[in-house]
Design a protein around this motif. Structure first.
Motif: not given
Ligand code: MRU
Length: 352
Positions: A38-64
């Motif tokens: 989603a970040i690389q294809t710009l489904a989510v974009r903009g500097a602060p928004a990709i920071g927030v999305a990235g931390v949620y990505g880490l959350w999803l990684a930890s759940r797996k």
């Protein structure tokens, strides 16, 4: 307000900005690969928004991952993958590294809960930073200003009222905005698809222009100020932002028009002395050769597609942050604003 990122008990929902303004669809992300995509294809974009999305990505990684010996090593590998999804906006690496440092010492069984909370806290902090940027920036605008903006710096890019767009929103409320010139922002049209859409929803008078119209508008004295966002600001004020920003700064300088950058301190990177050290993302040729699958150039033509450029600090009238307004010399003013800032982009925290 538009929500670019929503969260359920086990998934992150990303508003697919590639489909806007025609369709409002959310992508359901259940693992880090979905977030990276989603970040690389710009489904989510903009500097602060990709920071927030990235931390949620880490959350999803930890759940797996299940708690065991290699838990931290495996999570660290996922962290590195998410951090490198896009290179230019420092907010992504900054957000992940900050949360990572805070997570050390947490019991493995509690890490997922901690990371989800950390992402929510970051989003709230960014929202508050936006409000302060807007309050600090609006007074710089004269009554009924006709401002020009580039790319999208609104709710879609920040999860809050926006950076440059937040200043415009606040300025409009104070009678300081007469109208907004919205740069189309080739090649992916963040200006026409996203900024024009956000401004129309707020009923702020907005006029769309193609990127090559700014010069003649300025020559006709129809632009009172330029205000843009940032993806990374160096210690000397050199600022990476969407490709085309530098050209606007040169034009504004020539025509004697104030050129403002609005960004949270999470976008300031004091580790970089000047802009030549900023990694500039280059994107695929098809983004320029075609739009949404429709060719606009001969098939196979060579393409150069840098997503960002660097505006030298000496062309920037002021940098509006959540902690105040910085002016030249930026080496001093930005360092002073970052002083006592708990979330600075400094070596110690970045690589903790
Ligand atoms: O490639 P994008 O759309 O992520 O580029 C975004 C920009 O350049 C914005 O101006 C910047 O991230 C600031 S957003 C508050």
């Amino acid at each position: 307000m538009i929500e670019p990122i929503r969260v359920t008990s086990d998934a992150v929902e990303i508003l697919d900005q590639r489909q806007l303004p025609e369709r409002r669809t959310y992508l359901s992300c259940t693992g880090p690969d979905d977030i990276i995509h989603a970040i690389q294809t710009l489904a989510v974009r903009g500097a602060p928004a990709i920071g927030v999305a990235g931390v949620y990505g880490l959350w999803l990684a930890s759940r797996k991952l299940t708690p065991r010996d290699k838990f931290w090593d495996e999570l660290a590998a996922e962290k590195e993958r998410i951090k490198s999804a896009r290179p230019t906006a420092v907010n992504l690496a900054w957000a992940i590294d900050r949360v990572w440092a805070q997570a050390q010492g947490i019991r493995q069984a509690d890490v997922a809960r901690f990371l989800k909370k950390a992402a929510e806290t970051l989003a709230e902090e960014e929202r508050q930073r936006n409000v302060r940027i807007a309050a600090n920036g609006a007074p710089l605008l004269l009554p009924q200003s006709r401002v020009l903006t580039h790319c999208n710096t609104g709710s879609l890019a920040t999860v809050g009222v926006g950076t440059a767009l937040g200043v415009i929103r606040e300025g409009f409320g104070q009678g300081r905005i007469g109208s907004v010139w919205v740069d189309e922002t080739r090649p992916l049209l963040q200006g026409s698809r996203l900024t024009a859409w956000e401004l129309m929803q707020d009923r702020i008078p907005a006029t769309l222009i193609t990127d090559n119209m700014a010069a003649s508008l300025m020559a006709q004295k129809r632009v009172d100020a330029v205000i843009v966002g940032a993806d990374r600001i160096c210690a000397n004020g050199d600022t990476a932002n969407k490709i085309g920003t530098y050209g606007l700064a040169v034009l504004a300088y020539y025509h004697g028009i104030p050129f403002y950058v609005a960004a949270p301190l999470s976008t300031v990177d004091l580790d970089l002395a000047h802009g030549s050290a900023i990694p500039i993302e280059e994107r695929g040729a098809d983004e320029v050769r075609s739009f949404r699958g429709v060719p606009v150039a001969p098939s196979g033509v060579y393409v150069y597609n840098p997503a960002f450029d660097v505006t030298p600090g000496h062309l920037i009238t002021a940098i509006i942050t959540d902690r105040g307004v910085a002016r030249r010399p930026y080496e001093l003013s930005l360092a002073a604003l970052m002083e006592n800032e708990p979330n600075t982009n400094r070596e110690g925290e970045r690589h903790a």
